[in-house]
Design an enzyme around this catalytic site. Sequence first.
Site, PDB file in Angstrom:
ATOM      1  N   TYR A  81       0.849  -1.191   0.000  1.00 23.72           N
ATOM      2  CA  TYR A  81       0.000   0.000   0.000  1.00 23.72           C
ATOM      3  C   TYR A  81       0.886   1.243   0.000  1.00 23.72           C
ATOM      4  O   TYR A  81       0.638   2.204  -0.724  1.00 23.72           O
ATOM      5  CB  TYR A  81      -0.899  -0.008   1.234  1.00 23.72           C
ATOM      6  CG  TYR A  81      -1.884  -1.147   1.224  1.00 23.72           C
ATOM      7  CD1 TYR A  81      -3.054  -1.061   0.486  1.00 23.72           C
ATOM      8  CD2 TYR A  81      -1.629  -2.327   1.931  1.00 23.72           C
ATOM      9  CE1 TYR A  81      -3.952  -2.112   0.459  1.00 23.72           C
ATOM     10  CE2 TYR A  81      -2.527  -3.380   1.899  1.00 23.72           C
ATOM     11  CZ  TYR A  81      -3.692  -3.265   1.171  1.00 23.72           C
ATOM     12  OH  TYR A  81      -4.570  -4.312   1.141  1.00 23.72           O
ATOM     13  N   ASN A  85     -13.003  -1.802  -4.543  1.00 21.90           N
ATOM     14  CA  ASN A  85     -12.866  -2.833  -5.567  1.00 21.90           C
ATOM     15  C   ASN A  85     -14.068  -2.861  -6.515  1.00 21.90           C
ATOM     16  O   ASN A  85     -14.873  -3.778  -6.454  1.00 21.90           O
ATOM     17  CB  ASN A  85     -12.696  -4.182  -4.881  1.00 21.90           C
ATOM     18  CG  ASN A  85     -12.181  -5.210  -5.869  1.00 21.90           C
ATOM     19  OD1 ASN A  85     -11.865  -4.885  -6.997  1.00 21.90           O
ATOM     20  ND2 ASN A  85     -12.094  -6.440  -5.439  1.00 21.90           N
ATOM     21  N   HIS A  98      -5.256  -9.020  -4.876  1.00 19.48           N
ATOM     22  CA  HIS A  98      -4.502 -10.044  -4.141  1.00 19.48           C
ATOM     23  C   HIS A  98      -2.994  -9.818  -4.278  1.00 19.48           C
ATOM     24  O   HIS A  98      -2.209 -10.411  -3.562  1.00 19.48           O
ATOM     25  CB  HIS A  98      -4.901 -11.424  -4.652  1.00 19.48           C
ATOM     26  CG  HIS A  98      -4.692 -11.637  -6.105  1.00 19.48           C
ATOM     27  ND1 HIS A  98      -5.673 -11.363  -7.035  1.00 19.48           N
ATOM     28  CD2 HIS A  98      -3.614 -12.069  -6.782  1.00 19.48           C
ATOM     29  CE1 HIS A  98      -5.176 -11.648  -8.236  1.00 19.48           C
ATOM     30  NE2 HIS A  98      -3.921 -12.068  -8.114  1.00 19.48           N
ATOM     31  N   GLU A 112       0.269 -17.338  -9.393  1.00 19.68           N
ATOM     32  CA  GLU A 112       0.981 -16.316 -10.157  1.00 19.68           C
ATOM     33  C   GLU A 112       2.494 -16.516 -10.067  1.00 19.68           C
ATOM     34  O   GLU A 112       3.255 -15.920 -10.804  1.00 19.68           O
ATOM     35  CB  GLU A 112       0.629 -14.933  -9.585  1.00 19.68           C
ATOM     36  CG  GLU A 112      -0.855 -14.625  -9.704  1.00 19.68           C
ATOM     37  CD  GLU A 112      -1.209 -14.219 -11.129  1.00 19.68           C
ATOM     38  OE1 GLU A 112      -0.886 -13.095 -11.501  1.00 19.68           O
ATOM     39  OE2 GLU A 112      -1.785 -15.041 -11.853  1.00 19.68           O
TER      40      GLU A 112
END
Length: 103
Positions: A22, A45, A54, A82
Site C-alpha cells: 500500500y 474494488n 490479491h 501467479e
Amino acid sequence: MSFYDEVYDIVKLIPKGKVATYGQIAKILASPKASRAVGYALHFNPAPGIIPCHRVVNRSGALAPAFAFGGREVQAQLLAQEGVPCDDDYVVDLKVYQWNGEE
DNA sequence: ACCATGACTCCAT
DNA sequence: CATGGAGCCATGG
C-alpha cells in the site's frame, strides 16, 4: 475519485509474479503516507477480477487480514498460482517479490 | 469547513 | 512478540 482510479490503474498494471505494498502504491501516486486512502480504494474494488487486489499487501508483505473477495487462503492460492508463494501467515517475501517497477 | 471512518504505518510500552 | 495510541490521506455526510 481520480485518486482511486489511479490506485486501480496501478494495481491493474502490477506484473504477474510480483506484489506491491500500500505504501509503495501510495508513494507512486503522490503521497507515501496515503496508504490508508489506497487501502480504501481497493476496499471499494469496483472491478473484481480486473483489479488483482490479491497482489497488494501491507508493508510487512502480509495479505490484508480483512480481505474479503474469497478469503486469505484463496488469495494465497492466486499468488502461488501467479508464482508468488506465501508463508503460512500469508506473508510474501517482499525482498524478492515486491514490485519495483515504479521505484 | 468539520467530524467520522478505514484493506495502513510508525512508535512506545 | 502483542497491544495501544497517534499520524497521514481521501471520501462522504
